[in-house]
Design a protein around this motif. Structure first.
Motif, PDB file in Angstrom:
ATOM      1  N   TRP A  73       0.873  -1.174   0.000  1.00  0.00           N
ATOM      2  CA  TRP A  73       0.000   0.000   0.000  1.00  0.00           C
ATOM      3  C   TRP A  73       0.901   1.211   0.000  1.00  0.00           C
ATOM      4  CZ3 TRP A  73      -3.297   2.217   4.534  1.00  0.00           C
ATOM      5  CH2 TRP A  73      -4.129   3.224   4.039  1.00  0.00           C
ATOM      6  N   TRP A  74       0.978   1.881  -1.135  1.00  0.00           N
ATOM      7  CA  TRP A  74       1.806   3.065  -1.325  1.00  0.00           C
ATOM      8  C   TRP A  74       1.000   4.246  -0.808  1.00  0.00           C
ATOM      9  CZ3 TRP A  74       6.743   3.271  -2.699  1.00  0.00           C
ATOM     10  CH2 TRP A  74       7.273   4.469  -3.149  1.00  0.00           C
ATOM     11  N   ARG A  75       1.039   4.472   0.505  1.00  0.00           N
ATOM     12  CA  ARG A  75       0.154   5.415   1.171  1.00  0.00           C
ATOM     13  C   ARG A  75       0.733   6.836   1.202  1.00  0.00           C
ATOM     14  NH1 ARG A  75      -3.821   8.202   2.842  1.00  0.00           N
ATOM     15  NH2 ARG A  75      -3.751   8.840   4.974  1.00  0.00           N
ATOM     16  N   ARG A  76       1.723   7.049   1.993  1.00  0.00           N
ATOM     17  CA  ARG A  76       2.358   8.367   2.156  1.00  0.00           C
ATOM     18  C   ARG A  76       3.864   8.169   2.107  1.00  0.00           C
ATOM     19  NH1 ARG A  76      -1.202  12.950   2.818  1.00  0.00           N
ATOM     20  NH2 ARG A  76      -3.173  11.959   3.229  1.00  0.00           N
ATOM     21  N   PRO A  77       4.427   8.004   0.929  1.00  0.00           N
ATOM     22  CA  PRO A  77       5.834   7.612   0.828  1.00  0.00           C
ATOM     23  C   PRO A  77       6.833   8.636   1.349  1.00  0.00           C
ATOM     24  CG  PRO A  77       4.929   8.103  -1.327  1.00  0.00           C
ATOM     25  CD  PRO A  77       3.785   8.099  -0.363  1.00  0.00           C
ATOM     26  N   ARG A  78       6.426   9.866   1.490  1.00  0.00           N
ATOM     27  CA  ARG A  78       7.384  10.864   1.976  1.00  0.00           C
ATOM     28  C   ARG A  78       7.262  11.107   3.468  1.00  0.00           C
ATOM     29  NH1 ARG A  78       8.437  15.242  -2.700  1.00  0.00           N
ATOM     30  NH2 ARG A  78       8.957  13.696  -4.247  1.00  0.00           N
ATOM     31  N   GLY A  79       6.269  10.538   4.108  1.00  0.00           N
ATOM     32  CA  GLY A  79       6.110  10.746   5.540  1.00  0.00           C
ATOM     33  C   GLY A  79       5.790  12.189   5.860  1.00  0.00           C
ATOM     34  N   LYS A  80       6.030  12.560   7.087  1.00  0.00           N
ATOM     35  CA  LYS A  80       5.801  13.940   7.505  1.00  0.00           C
ATOM     36  C   LYS A  80       6.961  14.802   7.042  1.00  0.00           C
ATOM     37  CE  LYS A  80       2.945  13.364  11.557  1.00  0.00           C
ATOM     38  NZ  LYS A  80       2.811  13.634  12.983  1.00  0.00           N
ATOM     39  N   ASN A  81       6.639  16.012   6.635  1.00  0.00           N
ATOM     40  CA  ASN A  81       7.693  16.929   6.204  1.00  0.00           C
ATOM     41  C   ASN A  81       8.403  17.509   7.410  1.00  0.00           C
ATOM     42  OD1 ASN A  81       7.165  16.630   3.491  1.00  0.00           O
ATOM     43  ND2 ASN A  81       5.670  18.275   3.460  1.00  0.00           N
ATOM     44  N   LYS A  82       9.720  17.437   7.381  1.00  0.00           N
ATOM     45  CA  LYS A  82      10.549  18.097   8.385  1.00  0.00           C
ATOM     46  C   LYS A  82      10.629  19.562   8.018  1.00  0.00           C
ATOM     47  CE  LYS A  82      14.795  16.892  10.128  1.00  0.00           C
ATOM     48  NZ  LYS A  82      16.071  16.219  10.083  1.00  0.00           N
ATOM     49  N   GLU A  83      10.689  20.410   9.019  1.00  0.00           N
ATOM     50  CA  GLU A  83      10.769  21.848   8.747  1.00  0.00           C
ATOM     51  C   GLU A  83      11.950  22.165   7.828  1.00  0.00           C
ATOM     52  OE1 GLU A  83       8.882  24.600   9.515  1.00  0.00           O
ATOM     53  OE2 GLU A  83       7.397  23.100  10.044  1.00  0.00           O
ATOM     54  N   GLU A  84      13.140  21.829   8.255  1.00  0.00           N
ATOM     55  CA  GLU A  84      14.318  22.128   7.451  1.00  0.00           C
ATOM     56  C   GLU A  84      15.229  20.909   7.420  1.00  0.00           C
ATOM     57  OE1 GLU A  84      16.381  25.787   8.232  1.00  0.00           O
ATOM     58  OE2 GLU A  84      14.523  26.790   8.816  1.00  0.00           O
ATOM     59  N   LYS A  85      15.823  20.677   6.268  1.00  0.00           N
ATOM     60  CA  LYS A  85      16.776  19.588   6.117  1.00  0.00           C
ATOM     61  C   LYS A  85      18.094  20.172   5.649  1.00  0.00           C
ATOM     62  CE  LYS A  85      13.724  15.766   4.891  1.00  0.00           C
ATOM     63  NZ  LYS A  85      13.432  14.758   3.860  1.00  0.00           N
ATOM     64  N   THR A  86      19.152  19.564   6.118  1.00  0.00           N
ATOM     65  CA  THR A  86      20.463  19.971   5.614  1.00  0.00           C
ATOM     66  C   THR A  86      20.590  19.479   4.177  1.00  0.00           C
ATOM     67  OG1 THR A  86      21.561  17.924   6.294  1.00  0.00           O
ATOM     68  CG2 THR A  86      21.456  19.722   7.932  1.00  0.00           C
ATOM     69  N   ALA A  87      21.581  19.974   3.475  1.00  0.00           N
ATOM     70  CA  ALA A  87      21.799  19.566   2.085  1.00  0.00           C
ATOM     71  C   ALA A  87      22.032  18.058   1.999  1.00  0.00           C
ATOM     72  CB  ALA A  87      22.970  20.330   1.486  1.00  0.00           C
ATOM     73  N   ILE A  88      22.786  17.504   2.937  1.00  0.00           N
ATOM     74  CA  ILE A  88      23.061  16.055   2.904  1.00  0.00           C
ATOM     75  C   ILE A  88      21.801  15.255   3.226  1.00  0.00           C
ATOM     76  CG2 ILE A  88      23.902  15.771   5.284  1.00  0.00           C
ATOM     77  CD1 ILE A  88      25.458  14.121   2.202  1.00  0.00           C
ATOM     78  N   GLU A  89      20.936  15.771   4.120  1.00  0.00           N
ATOM     79  CA  GLU A  89      19.662  15.095   4.415  1.00  0.00           C
ATOM     80  C   GLU A  89      18.750  15.121   3.191  1.00  0.00           C
ATOM     81  OE1 GLU A  89      18.890  15.732   9.193  1.00  0.00           O
ATOM     82  OE2 GLU A  89      18.459  17.406   7.839  1.00  0.00           O
ATOM     83  N   GLN A  90      18.727  16.252   2.483  1.00  0.00           N
ATOM     84  CA  GLN A  90      17.935  16.348   1.258  1.00  0.00           C
ATOM     85  C   GLN A  90      18.446  15.363   0.211  1.00  0.00           C
ATOM     86  OE1 GLN A  90      17.878  20.383  -0.149  1.00  0.00           O
ATOM     87  NE2 GLN A  90      17.031  21.174   1.761  1.00  0.00           N
ATOM     88  N   TYR A  91      19.759  15.319   0.044  1.00  0.00           N
ATOM     89  CA  TYR A  91      20.364  14.406  -0.919  1.00  0.00           C
ATOM     90  C   TYR A  91      20.033  12.956  -0.563  1.00  0.00           C
ATOM     91  CZ  TYR A  91      23.920  11.796  -3.460  1.00  0.00           C
ATOM     92  OH  TYR A  91      24.555  10.885  -4.252  1.00  0.00           O
ATOM     93  N   SER A  92      20.213  12.597   0.702  1.00  0.00           N
ATOM     94  CA  SER A  92      19.928  11.224   1.146  1.00  0.00           C
ATOM     95  C   SER A  92      18.465  10.869   0.936  1.00  0.00           C
ATOM     96  CB  SER A  92      20.290  11.058   2.627  1.00  0.00           C
ATOM     97  OG  SER A  92      21.671  11.180   2.812  1.00  0.00           O
ATOM     98  N   SER A  93      17.580  11.798   1.243  1.00  0.00           N
ATOM     99  CA  SER A  93      16.148  11.549   1.066  1.00  0.00           C
ATOM    100  C   SER A  93      15.803  11.301  -0.395  1.00  0.00           C
ATOM    101  CB  SER A  93      15.324  12.723   1.589  1.00  0.00           C
ATOM    102  OG  SER A  93      15.406  12.796   2.981  1.00  0.00           O
ATOM    103  N   LEU A  94      16.332  12.143  -1.282  1.00  0.00           N
ATOM    104  CA  LEU A  94      16.033  11.987  -2.702  1.00  0.00           C
ATOM    105  C   LEU A  94      16.599  10.686  -3.262  1.00  0.00           C
ATOM    106  CD1 LEU A  94      16.532  15.668  -3.888  1.00  0.00           C
ATOM    107  CD2 LEU A  94      14.375  14.414  -3.705  1.00  0.00           C
ATOM    108  N   GLU A  95      17.809  10.342  -2.868  1.00  0.00           N
ATOM    109  CA  GLU A  95      18.407   9.086  -3.320  1.00  0.00           C
ATOM    110  C   GLU A  95      17.627   7.893  -2.757  1.00  0.00           C
ATOM    111  OE1 GLU A  95      21.310   8.501  -5.482  1.00  0.00           O
ATOM    112  OE2 GLU A  95      20.421  10.441  -5.938  1.00  0.00           O
ATOM    113  N   GLY A  96      17.235   7.987  -1.492  1.00  0.00           N
ATOM    114  CA  GLY A  96      16.434   6.925  -0.876  1.00  0.00           C
ATOM    115  C   GLY A  96      15.100   6.752  -1.568  1.00  0.00           C
ATOM    116  N   GLU A  97      14.485   7.868  -1.960  1.00  0.00           N
ATOM    117  CA  GLU A  97      13.192   7.800  -2.645  1.00  0.00           C
ATOM    118  C   GLU A  97      13.306   7.026  -3.949  1.00  0.00           C
ATOM    119  OE1 GLU A  97       9.989  10.798  -4.711  1.00  0.00           O
ATOM    120  OE2 GLU A  97      11.126  11.551  -3.003  1.00  0.00           O
ATOM    121  N   VAL A  98      14.402   7.219  -4.682  1.00  0.00           N
ATOM    122  CA  VAL A  98      14.600   6.482  -5.935  1.00  0.00           C
ATOM    123  C   VAL A  98      14.640   4.984  -5.659  1.00  0.00           C
ATOM    124  CG1 VAL A  98      16.228   6.029  -7.823  1.00  0.00           C
ATOM    125  CG2 VAL A  98      15.753   8.383  -7.112  1.00  0.00           C
TER     126      VAL A  98
END
Length: 180
Positions: A73-98
């Motif tokens: 069940w592909w419900r909410r794949p991004r989860g809750k949005n964090k207020e701010e992410k560091t550049a490395i957290e953003q990069y890791s999230s995008l790579e993980g999403e792929v």
């Protein structure tokens, strides 16, 4: 052993909790894969292309046999949005999403609700309008684009009609920080 339904969402998702109750009554085990915390959370995905049984999925240290997965069940794949992410957290999230989105290709013979790529396409307002028009559904006069000339002509053509401005995607920006 019970067949598994992998729920791609986040822990506080109340819809996921309700679904879990119903699935358990129907004889299925549900396992939450918190894609919002992936790849730095408690979920693991590994794919070894030198091994024919290459897909490895683990949640909180519990290995999940891909052959036991009855559905996703592909419900909410991004989860809750964090207020701010560091550049490395953003990069890791995008790579993980792929990698998470690639699960569909490695689990092709199971039921998916909803198909990740079909969901992504369906979220695009230009595509929604195109499909609605093809189906004969009346849509409002609409102008999409970044040509100021086209927008001005569109507004003139409407005359005194009210205009609604909407984003065509789901991008959000915090305008309160603009100009600081």
């Amino acid at each position: 052993m019970k067949k598994v339904i992998l729920v791609v969402s986040y822990g506080d998702d109340t819809h996921k909790n309700h679904f879990e109750t119903i699935a358990n009554k129907s004889g299925f085990q549900t396992i939450l894969f918190d894609a919002g915390g992936f790849p730095t959370g408690n979920e693991e995905i590994s794919i070894d292309f030198f091994n024919p049984n290459s897909l490895f999925v683990s949640v909180f240290g519990k290995n999940i046999d891909p052959n036991e997965i009855a559905g996703v069940w592909w419900r909410r794949p991004r989860g809750k949005n964090k207020e701010e992410k560091t550049a490395i957290e953003q990069y890791s999230s995008l790579e993980g999403e792929v990698l998470v989105r690639s699960l569909k290709d490695f689990l092709p013979n199971i039921n998916w609700v909803s198909d990740p790529e079909a969901t992504r396409t369906a979220c695009r307002k230009p595509v929604q309008l195109l499909v609605a028009r093809k189906l004969g559904i009346k849509i409002p006069d609409t102008c999409l684009g970044n040509s100021s000339k086209m927008v001005i002509e569109f507004i003139k053509r409407l005359g005194n009609k009210k205009i609604i401005l909407k984003p065509i995607g789901t991008s959000f920006i915090d305008l309160s920080k603009e100009g600081q």
